[in-house]
Design an enzyme around this catalytic site. Structure first.
Site: not given
Ligand code: NAP
Ligand code: GLV
Ligand code: GLV
Length: 327
Positions: A154-156, A236, A265, A284
């Site tokens: 996805g985006r990240i 996560r 966490e 985190h």
């Molecule tokens: P995103 O753009 O929605 O990307 C998620 C990707 O995962 C999409 O390509 C999605 O496919 C795929 N996916 C969903 N369910 C799946 C499954 N069961 N099996 C295989 N692939 C699957 O989200 P993002 O903005 O990149 O963020 C991803 C995650 O990073 C967030 O949900 C969040 O939990 C985490 N995050 C953590 C931090 C941190 O502080 N550590 C910061 C930001 C985000 P589809 O295109 O088919 O939906």
């Molecule tokens: C909170 O929003 C985080 O990014 O952990």
């Molecule tokens: C942080 O973990 C977020 O999902 O923004």
């Protein structure tokens, strides 16, 4: 004036946007509001701005008869029971995009830091153990030219792929849907989850936490990985079975792990991962840059403010709830 509750002090520009449309109450403590406080605060609330540490579920929604919007201060929204919100016509929004590059930077930092044992090396020096330059001292693995497996493109995930290209990495990905345009743009190869496990030197997780991804990385997955493999998780905590990860790291089934997220966490003081030199553990901080946290605040606030003005919020997660509200 409508009422908004913000469950922690977020950067001021976000609060300023909210104050234009609502009477804003902010929970000022460092720790999340206790459950009883949260349930009490939502009773007369029109908008709630929670953090990923605050659980928004049917019980809470039943205590919040005026609630119109839950504007999460995060892109991930596994803390929110979205179907329960939709059933009650409550709009859910998140903060996609603004934190993509910041989180991808951290994922890449963990790839480099685990590969080259940076934290271990720093501790070694500070402990006074550094006697001389050593041919065999703190040897790690090369990132340049290695194979990276992205779980979720996805985006990240895609932003991490862009960084990996600069390191001449072979990039594999597994995601729910194939992304043929991105495959061409980024030179990434779509593989099954099993093939990704078998071929990758580094695996980086970028899927949301859902029923399907919970414990996706379990003992069976670790058994298929290379003994030299490095696992990085900035998505996560519960996507990884931590007991199985500990066993894999302890026995050398895989080489190292870099985690920005854990389950729970913070980790309990007796979490055995805390004893391992081949695990880097971060509290985190994926989106934790000054600029990004400010953009997250304005985005969450703009989403909540739009709903309070009767407008469609820019980052709506459950469009069905919008339809329901309009009926
Ligand atoms: P995103 O753009 O929605 O990307 C998620 C990707 O995962 C999409 O390509 C999605 O496919 C795929 N996916 C969903 N369910 C799946 C499954 N069961 N099996 C295989 N692939 C699957 O989200 P993002 O903005 O990149 O963020 C991803 C995650 O990073 C967030 O949900 C969040 O939990 C985490 N995050 C953590 C931090 C941190 O502080 N550590 C910061 C930001 C985000 P589809 O295109 O088919 O939906
Ligand atoms: C909170 O929003 C985080 O990014 O952990
Ligand atoms: C942080 O973990 C977020 O999902 O923004």
């Amino acid at each position: 004036m409508p009422k908004a509750f913000v469950t922690r002090r977020i950067p001021e520009p976000g609060l300023a946007i909210l104050r234009e449309v609502a009477e804003v109450k902010v929970w000022e403590e460092e720790l999340p509001p206790p459950r009883e406080v949260l349930l009490k605060e939502v009773a007369d609330c029109d908008a709630l701005v929670p953090l990923l540490t605050d659980r928004v579920d049917g019980e809470l929604l039943d205590r919040a008869p005026h609630l119109k919007v839950v504007a999460n201060y995060a892109v991930g929204y596994d803390n929110i029971d979205v179907p329960a919100c939709t059933a009650r016509g409550v709009l859910v929004t998140n903060t996609p995009g603004v934190l993509t590059e910041t989180t991808a930077d951290l994922a890449f930092a963990l790839i480099l830091a685990t590969a080259r044992r940076l934290v271990e090396a720093d501790k070694f020096l500070r402990a006074g153990k550094w006697k001389t330059w050593g041919p065999m001292l703190l040897l790690g693995q090369d990132v340049y030219g290695a194979t990276l497996g992205l779980v979720g493109l996805g985006r990240i995930g895609a932003a991490v792929a862009r960084r990996a290209r600069g390191f001449n990495m072979k990039i594999l990905y597994y995601s729910r849907h194939r992304q043929e345009a991105l495959e061409k743009e980024l030179g990434v190869e779509y593989v099954s989850f099993d093939e990704l496990l078998r071929r990758s030197d580094f695996i980086s997780i970028h899927v949301p936490l859902t029923a399907e991804t919970r414990h996706l990385f379990n003992a069976e997955a670790f058994a298929k990985m290379k003994p030299t493999a490095v696992l990085v998780n900035t998505a996560r905590g519960p996507i990884v079975d931590e007991a199985a990860l500990y066993a894999a790291l302890k026995t050398g089934r895989i080489a190292a792990a870099g985690l920005d997220v854990m389950d729970p966490e913070p980790p309990r003081p007796d979490n055995p991962l805390l004893t391992l030199d081949n695990a880097i553990l971060l509290p985190h901080i994926g989106s934790a840059s000054i600029a990004t946290r400010t953009r997250m605040a304005t985005m969450a606030a703009e989403n909540a403010a739009a709903v309070l003005r009767g407008e469609l919020p820019p980052n709506l997660v459950n469009p069905e709830a919008w339809e329901k509200r309009r009926r």
